[in-house]
Design a protein around this motif. Sequence first.
Motif, mmCIF file in Angstrom:
data_model
loop_
_atom_site.group_PDB
_atom_site.id
_atom_site.type_symbol
_atom_site.label_atom_id
_atom_site.label_comp_id
_atom_site.label_asym_id
_atom_site.label_seq_id
_atom_site.Cartn_x
_atom_site.Cartn_y
_atom_site.Cartn_z
ATOM 1 N N ALA A 241 0.809 -1.219 0.000
ATOM 2 C CA ALA A 241 0.000 0.000 0.000
ATOM 3 C C ALA A 241 0.840 1.267 0.000
ATOM 4 N N LEU A 242 1.884 1.303 0.838
ATOM 5 C CA LEU A 242 2.647 2.542 1.049
ATOM 6 C C LEU A 242 4.121 2.416 0.716
ATOM 7 N N GLY A 243 4.596 1.233 0.384
ATOM 8 C CA GLY A 243 6.017 1.079 0.110
ATOM 9 C C GLY A 243 6.839 1.229 1.371
ATOM 10 N N GLN A 244 7.775 2.169 1.374
ATOM 11 C CA GLN A 244 8.672 2.369 2.506
ATOM 12 C C GLN A 244 8.547 3.792 3.055
ATOM 13 N N ARG A 245 7.311 4.270 3.167
ATOM 14 C CA ARG A 245 7.014 5.571 3.763
ATOM 15 C C ARG A 245 6.516 5.375 5.193
ATOM 16 N N PRO A 246 6.601 6.407 6.032
ATOM 17 C CA PRO A 246 5.938 6.332 7.341
ATOM 18 C C PRO A 246 4.429 6.473 7.186
#
Length: 344
Positions: free
Chosen positions: A136-141
């Motif tokens: 969903a967000l990859g490697q983001r916070p």
Amino acid sequence: MSWVLGVDSGGSGLRIALGFTGARSATTTATAASPDPAGIPAADVTTVAVTASDEPVRTGPAGLDTAHLLAQLLPAARTLLARAGGGPLSAVAIGAAGMATLGDGLRAELPAALERALGVSRLALAADAVTAYAGALGQRPGAVVAAGTGMIALGTDLTGWHRADGWGHLLGDSGGGAWIGRAGLEAALRAYDGRHGGSPALLSRMEAVFGAPSGLPASLYPRADRPAVLASFAPEVAACADGDPVAEGILATAARHIAEAAAAACPPDGDAQVALTGGLFKLGEPLLAPLRTELSRLLPRVRTVTAAGDPLTGSLFVAAALSTKSLRLPLDPRLLHVPTHRDG
């Protein structure tokens, strides 16, 4: 070019995707999350083929059944590789429902088993919420709510994970498909008994789906796939919500539970995002409308975004990141376990 395998094991069965890292192909489906604000590169992976089994991995006294998982995974992986004309696998990532609490056997047995059978030494074993996050967000916070048969929220500031719920259909998963289905069946049985809080509309749907109410306990309780059976009634609850206040109230309560889990998991600081992923949200506006209201109330400064991909996408993403040594999601003994492996 390196071949990688992503696996998503859940209450509805097993899905397996083969992909490769490196140059993109115009004839295949590319899946890669964008770099995060800190400039960490995304894993670049191209999906080549996907296969699935509708038989969920069994759970026994020792937890998730390693032999049953391998019996489904290995033939499928070999078939996918043979059809694609691929060489050896560079990395495998397995995301599984129950990995955090029931995955001790998988963590102990799978590394050696997969190296023997497929010649792969780079392996990631993840809770399905982690692969849902990666997809969903990859490697983001941020935080991801993964809702299907069950429900879990998982958040990270990229230094550690914070989970909320995901305790299974007996102890939690509040607001998930099994929770909604059970609440709908309970309301139907209340109507059948003549008790307060019953729903004649849901009773009618229950009889159409499951038959006579008197036979429901005997047909439901002995089944190993009880959560999936309960979740199968969630669409009936959503279908009754327009015009039935009981069904509408069930979905409003489910939305509140889901939003509370998202708020508990979301990092308190930074440019966080919340994404929703999983089959439950296919219920549409009867659930999404109250959920948007609850998320706005509890997380007024956090952006809710569309998930870039699903948990299978996330498994393939993690495998690619492991293969290219670009994995930046936090390691955790139970949520995201990467066993020691031999390089080369």
